[in-house]
Enzyme design. Structure first.
Site, PDB file in Angstrom:
ATOM      1  N   LYS A 141      36.399  -5.992  16.402  1.00  0.00           N
ATOM      2  CA  LYS A 141      36.531  -4.696  16.301  1.00  0.00           C
ATOM      3  C   LYS A 141      35.856  -3.970  17.689  1.00  0.00           C
ATOM      4  O   LYS A 141      35.589  -2.421  17.074  1.00  0.00           O
ATOM      5  CB  LYS A 141      36.800  -3.779  15.176  1.00  0.00           C
ATOM      6  CG  LYS A 141      38.229  -4.978  14.765  1.00  0.00           C
ATOM      7  CD  LYS A 141      37.907  -4.338  13.050  1.00  0.00           C
ATOM      8  CE  LYS A 141      39.397  -4.652  12.469  1.00  0.00           C
ATOM      9  NZ  LYS A 141      39.438  -3.993  10.928  1.00  0.00           N
ATOM     10  N   THR A 142      35.571  -4.285  18.898  1.00  0.00           N
ATOM     11  CA  THR A 142      34.089  -4.102  19.494  1.00  0.00           C
ATOM     12  C   THR A 142      34.509  -3.108  20.608  1.00  0.00           C
ATOM     13  O   THR A 142      35.949  -2.842  20.326  1.00  0.00           O
ATOM     14  CB  THR A 142      33.343  -4.726  20.305  1.00  0.00           C
ATOM     15  OG1 THR A 142      33.851  -5.867  21.242  1.00  0.00           O
ATOM     16  CG2 THR A 142      32.312  -5.015  19.053  1.00  0.00           C
TER      17      THR A 142
END
Length: 292
Positions: A141-142
Protein backbone atom coordinates in the site's frame (compact mmCIF):
# COMPACT_ATOMS: atom_id res chain seq x y z
CA UNK A 1 18.85 -5.22 9.93
CA UNK A 2 19.83 -4.84 6.28
CA UNK A 3 21.69 -1.62 7.08
CA UNK A 4 24.19 -3.56 9.21
CA UNK A 5 25.11 -5.74 6.22
CA UNK A 6 26.27 -2.96 3.90
CA UNK A 7 25.26 0.24 2.14
CA UNK A 8 21.62 0.16 1.08
CA UNK A 9 22.51 2.53 -1.75
CA UNK A 10 23.94 -0.51 -3.53
CA UNK A 11 20.38 -1.80 -3.95
CA UNK A 12 19.59 1.04 -6.34
CA UNK A 13 20.61 0.44 -9.99
CA UNK A 14 22.27 3.67 -11.22
CA UNK A 15 20.16 3.79 -14.38
CA UNK A 16 16.92 3.46 -12.39
CA UNK A 17 17.98 6.11 -9.88
CA UNK A 18 19.06 8.51 -12.64
CA UNK A 19 15.79 8.06 -14.55
CA UNK A 20 13.56 8.54 -11.52
CA UNK A 21 15.35 11.66 -10.29
CA UNK A 22 15.46 13.12 -13.80
CA UNK A 23 11.69 12.71 -14.11
CA UNK A 24 11.10 14.39 -10.74
CA UNK A 25 13.31 17.35 -11.63
CA UNK A 26 11.54 17.73 -14.98
CA UNK A 27 8.15 17.63 -13.24
CA UNK A 28 9.20 20.42 -10.87
CA UNK A 29 10.65 22.65 -13.58
CA UNK A 30 9.20 21.73 -16.99
CA UNK A 31 10.05 25.02 -18.70
CA UNK A 32 11.60 28.28 -17.42
CA UNK A 33 13.30 28.54 -14.01
CA UNK A 34 12.26 32.08 -13.10
CA UNK A 35 13.66 31.96 -9.56
CA UNK A 36 16.96 30.65 -10.90
CA UNK A 37 17.20 33.63 -13.24
CA UNK A 38 16.98 35.93 -10.22
CA UNK A 39 19.88 34.37 -8.27
CA UNK A 40 22.22 33.64 -11.17
CA UNK A 41 25.20 31.32 -11.38
CA UNK A 42 27.29 32.41 -8.37
CA UNK A 43 28.81 29.63 -6.27
CA UNK A 44 27.51 29.06 -2.77
CA UNK A 45 26.68 26.51 -0.15
CA UNK A 46 23.59 25.59 1.83
CA UNK A 47 23.05 23.85 5.15
CA UNK A 48 20.57 20.98 5.34
CA UNK A 49 18.89 21.31 8.73
CA UNK A 50 16.89 18.61 10.50
CA UNK A 51 14.06 20.45 12.22
CA UNK A 52 12.21 17.55 13.85
CA UNK A 53 13.55 14.38 15.50
CA UNK A 54 13.96 11.30 13.35
CA UNK A 55 16.17 8.83 11.51
CA UNK A 56 18.01 10.01 8.42
CA UNK A 57 16.93 8.05 5.32
CA UNK A 58 16.96 8.72 1.59
CA UNK A 59 20.59 9.77 1.19
CA UNK A 60 21.09 8.22 -2.30
CA UNK A 61 18.05 10.06 -3.69
CA UNK A 62 19.17 13.39 -2.21
CA UNK A 63 22.70 12.84 -3.57
CA UNK A 64 21.45 12.03 -7.06
CA UNK A 65 19.30 15.16 -7.23
CA UNK A 66 22.31 17.37 -6.69
CA UNK A 67 24.70 15.22 -8.72
CA UNK A 68 22.49 15.75 -11.75
CA UNK A 69 22.61 19.49 -11.12
CA UNK A 70 26.39 19.66 -10.77
CA UNK A 71 26.44 20.15 -6.99
CA UNK A 72 28.19 18.19 -4.21
CA UNK A 73 26.83 16.99 -0.86
CA UNK A 74 28.83 16.49 2.34
CA UNK A 75 26.98 14.51 5.02
CA UNK A 76 27.45 15.15 8.74
CA UNK A 77 24.99 12.39 9.83
CA UNK A 78 25.09 8.77 8.70
CA UNK A 79 22.05 7.20 7.07
CA UNK A 80 20.03 5.32 9.67
CA UNK A 81 21.28 7.46 12.56
CA UNK A 82 18.83 9.33 14.77
CA UNK A 83 19.14 13.06 15.37
CA UNK A 84 17.47 15.78 17.43
CA UNK A 85 16.59 19.23 16.09
CA UNK A 86 17.99 21.52 15.07
CA UNK A 87 20.72 19.42 13.47
CA UNK A 88 23.13 20.37 10.69
CA UNK A 89 22.69 17.18 8.68
CA UNK A 90 24.57 17.98 5.46
CA UNK A 91 26.14 20.75 3.38
CA UNK A 92 25.34 21.23 -0.30
CA UNK A 93 27.80 23.15 -2.50
CA UNK A 94 27.47 24.43 -6.05
CA UNK A 95 25.89 27.18 -8.14
CA UNK A 96 23.15 28.79 -6.04
CA UNK A 97 20.73 28.58 -8.98
CA UNK A 98 21.16 24.81 -9.13
CA UNK A 99 20.99 24.30 -5.36
CA UNK A 100 17.60 26.01 -5.39
CA UNK A 101 16.53 24.12 -8.50
CA UNK A 102 16.97 20.80 -6.67
CA UNK A 103 15.88 21.99 -3.23
CA UNK A 104 12.22 20.95 -3.18
CA UNK A 105 12.65 17.60 -4.92
CA UNK A 106 15.50 16.68 -2.58
CA UNK A 107 13.73 17.84 0.58
CA UNK A 108 10.41 16.17 -0.25
CA UNK A 109 12.14 12.85 -0.90
CA UNK A 110 14.29 13.01 2.21
CA UNK A 111 11.38 14.05 4.44
CA UNK A 112 9.15 11.19 3.26
CA UNK A 113 11.86 8.53 3.36
CA UNK A 114 13.08 9.63 6.80
CA UNK A 115 9.53 9.67 8.13
CA UNK A 116 8.95 6.08 7.04
CA UNK A 117 12.29 4.94 8.49
CA UNK A 118 11.50 6.66 11.79
CA UNK A 119 7.98 5.22 12.07
CA UNK A 120 9.15 1.75 11.00
CA UNK A 121 11.89 1.74 13.61
CA UNK A 122 9.52 2.93 16.33
CA UNK A 123 7.08 0.07 15.72
CA UNK A 124 9.95 -2.42 15.52
CA UNK A 125 11.33 -1.15 18.83
CA UNK A 126 7.92 -1.68 20.47
CA UNK A 127 7.81 -5.28 19.23
CA UNK A 128 11.36 -6.03 20.32
CA UNK A 129 10.56 -4.68 23.80
CA UNK A 130 7.55 -7.03 23.89
CA UNK A 131 9.87 -9.97 23.16
CA UNK A 132 9.01 -10.45 19.49
CA UNK A 133 12.15 -11.46 17.55
CA UNK A 134 10.67 -12.27 14.14
CA UNK A 135 9.92 -10.03 11.15
CA UNK A 136 8.06 -6.72 10.98
CA UNK A 137 7.12 -5.92 7.37
CA UNK A 138 5.42 -3.18 5.43
CA UNK A 139 2.87 -3.75 2.68
CA UNK A 140 2.25 -2.93 -0.99
CA UNK A 141 0.00 0.00 0.00
CA UNK A 142 2.55 2.52 -1.20
CA UNK A 143 2.27 5.78 -3.12
CA UNK A 144 2.20 5.21 -6.92
CA UNK A 145 5.47 6.40 -8.44
CA UNK A 146 7.15 6.65 -5.02
CA UNK A 147 7.38 3.00 -4.01
CA UNK A 148 11.15 2.82 -4.40
CA UNK A 149 11.65 5.57 -1.83
CA UNK A 150 9.08 4.20 0.59
CA UNK A 151 10.40 0.63 0.48
CA UNK A 152 13.93 2.02 0.95
CA UNK A 153 12.75 3.87 4.06
CA UNK A 154 11.36 0.66 5.56
CA UNK A 155 14.74 -1.02 5.11
CA UNK A 156 16.60 1.86 6.77
CA UNK A 157 14.16 1.61 9.68
CA UNK A 158 15.03 -2.07 10.13
CA UNK A 159 11.88 -3.58 8.64
CA UNK A 160 11.15 -5.96 5.79
CA UNK A 161 9.72 -4.10 2.78
CA UNK A 162 7.48 -7.08 1.86
CA UNK A 163 6.82 -7.80 -1.83
CA UNK A 164 7.66 -4.93 -4.14
CA UNK A 165 5.04 -5.57 -6.82
CA UNK A 166 2.63 -8.13 -8.24
CA UNK A 167 5.51 -9.94 -9.94
CA UNK A 168 7.51 -10.46 -6.74
CA UNK A 169 5.20 -12.99 -5.07
CA UNK A 170 1.72 -14.40 -5.67
CA UNK A 171 -0.63 -13.20 -2.94
CA UNK A 172 -4.07 -14.77 -3.23
CA UNK A 173 -6.57 -12.56 -1.43
CA UNK A 174 -10.29 -13.08 -0.90
CA UNK A 175 -11.17 -11.71 -4.34
CA UNK A 176 -8.81 -14.17 -6.04
CA UNK A 177 -10.31 -17.09 -4.13
CA UNK A 178 -13.89 -16.04 -4.84
CA UNK A 179 -13.17 -15.48 -8.53
CA UNK A 180 -11.35 -18.80 -8.90
CA UNK A 181 -13.78 -20.85 -6.85
CA UNK A 182 -11.65 -22.37 -4.08
CA UNK A 183 -8.32 -22.12 -2.29
CA UNK A 184 -6.91 -25.38 -3.78
CA UNK A 185 -7.80 -24.30 -7.33
CA UNK A 186 -6.27 -20.85 -6.82
CA UNK A 187 -3.03 -22.23 -5.34
CA UNK A 188 -2.70 -24.82 -8.10
CA UNK A 189 -3.16 -22.16 -10.78
CA UNK A 190 -0.59 -19.89 -9.12
CA UNK A 191 1.94 -22.70 -8.77
CA UNK A 192 1.50 -23.73 -12.40
CA UNK A 193 2.85 -20.38 -13.64
CA UNK A 194 5.12 -19.14 -10.86
CA UNK A 195 6.94 -22.45 -10.52
CA UNK A 196 9.44 -23.05 -7.73
CA UNK A 197 10.85 -19.50 -7.80
CA UNK A 198 7.70 -17.55 -6.87
CA UNK A 199 6.22 -18.01 -3.40
CA UNK A 200 2.47 -18.27 -2.97
CA UNK A 201 0.73 -16.60 -0.04
CA UNK A 202 -2.95 -17.05 0.78
CA UNK A 203 -5.02 -14.58 2.80
CA UNK A 204 -7.16 -16.55 5.25
CA UNK A 205 -10.19 -15.49 7.27
CA UNK A 206 -10.26 -18.56 9.52
CA UNK A 207 -8.05 -21.35 10.84
CA UNK A 208 -9.80 -23.89 8.60
CA UNK A 209 -8.96 -21.79 5.53
CA UNK A 210 -5.33 -21.60 6.68
CA UNK A 211 -5.11 -25.40 7.02
CA UNK A 212 -6.68 -25.74 3.57
CA UNK A 213 -4.13 -23.32 2.10
CA UNK A 214 -1.14 -25.16 3.58
CA UNK A 215 -2.51 -28.50 2.41
CA UNK A 216 -2.88 -27.03 -1.09
CA UNK A 217 0.78 -26.01 -1.12
CA UNK A 218 0.86 -22.39 0.04
CA UNK A 219 4.24 -21.16 1.24
CA UNK A 220 2.81 -18.41 3.45
CA UNK A 221 -0.59 -18.02 5.10
CA UNK A 222 -1.84 -14.60 6.13
CA UNK A 223 -4.17 -14.49 9.11
CA UNK A 224 -6.11 -11.36 8.29
CA UNK A 225 -8.03 -9.24 10.81
CA UNK A 226 -7.90 -11.80 13.63
CA UNK A 227 -8.04 -10.74 17.27
CA UNK A 228 -4.76 -10.93 19.18
CA UNK A 229 -5.96 -13.95 21.16
CA UNK A 230 -7.41 -15.59 18.07
CA UNK A 231 -4.28 -15.13 16.02
CA UNK A 232 -2.00 -16.57 18.73
CA UNK A 233 -4.22 -19.64 18.97
CA UNK A 234 -4.42 -20.08 15.19
CA UNK A 235 -0.67 -19.63 14.68
CA UNK A 236 0.10 -22.17 17.39
CA UNK A 237 -2.32 -24.67 15.84
CA UNK A 238 -0.73 -24.22 12.40
CA UNK A 239 2.79 -24.76 13.75
CA UNK A 240 1.66 -27.80 15.72
CA UNK A 241 0.02 -29.47 12.73
CA UNK A 242 2.43 -28.50 9.98
CA UNK A 243 5.64 -28.30 11.99
CA UNK A 244 7.66 -25.36 13.19
CA UNK A 245 10.52 -26.11 10.78
CA UNK A 246 9.60 -23.44 8.26
CA UNK A 247 7.42 -25.53 5.95
CA UNK A 248 4.92 -22.71 6.08
CA UNK A 249 5.29 -19.12 7.25
CA UNK A 250 2.53 -17.45 9.23
CA UNK A 251 1.89 -13.77 8.59
CA UNK A 252 -0.50 -11.59 10.56
CA UNK A 253 -1.95 -8.39 9.14
CA UNK A 254 -4.91 -6.06 9.38
CA UNK A 255 -5.23 -2.88 11.42
CA UNK A 256 -1.98 -3.23 13.34
CA UNK A 257 -0.60 0.02 14.79
CA UNK A 258 1.52 1.30 17.66
CA UNK A 259 -1.59 1.18 19.82
CA UNK A 260 -2.20 -2.57 19.53
CA UNK A 261 0.74 -4.35 17.89
CA UNK A 262 2.39 -5.54 21.13
CA UNK A 263 -0.60 -7.80 21.79
CA UNK A 264 0.23 -9.72 18.59
CA UNK A 265 3.83 -10.51 19.61
CA UNK A 266 3.56 -14.30 19.51
CA UNK A 267 6.62 -16.48 18.72
CA UNK A 268 4.47 -18.63 16.41
CA UNK A 269 3.92 -15.64 14.11
CA UNK A 270 6.74 -15.35 11.57
CA UNK A 271 5.75 -11.99 10.05
CA UNK A 272 3.74 -9.07 11.36
CA UNK A 273 2.88 -6.73 8.50
CA UNK A 274 1.46 -3.24 8.86
CA UNK A 275 0.78 -0.43 6.42
CA UNK A 276 0.94 2.02 9.33
CA UNK A 277 4.74 2.15 9.08
CA UNK A 278 4.48 3.88 5.69
CA UNK A 279 0.91 5.01 4.95
CA UNK A 280 0.54 6.82 8.28
CA UNK A 281 4.14 7.93 8.73
CA UNK A 282 4.58 11.66 9.38
CA UNK A 283 7.40 13.40 7.53
CA UNK A 284 10.63 14.41 9.19
CA UNK A 285 10.99 18.18 8.74
CA UNK A 286 14.06 19.45 6.88
CA UNK A 287 15.04 22.81 5.41
CA UNK A 288 17.87 23.94 3.17
CA UNK A 289 19.35 27.34 3.97
CA UNK A 290 21.82 29.22 1.77
CA UNK A 291 24.76 30.60 3.77
CA UNK A 292 24.95 34.36 3.60
Amino acid sequence: MALSQGSLSHLLPPTTLQRVISEWLAEDCPSFDYGGFVVGESEGEARLLGKSPGLLAGVPFFNEVFRQLGCSVEWHVHEGDAFEPIKHVATVRGPVRKILLGERVALNTLARCSGIATTSNKLLTLLRAAGYQNTLAGTRKTTPGFRLVEKYGMLVGGCDPHRHDLSSMTMLKDNHIWACGSIPRAVAAAKSTGGFAVKVEVECQSLSEAHEAVEAGADVVMLDNFTSAGVAEAAAALKQRWGADGRVLVEVSGGLTEANVEAYASPDIDIISSSSIHQSAPHVDYSLKINH
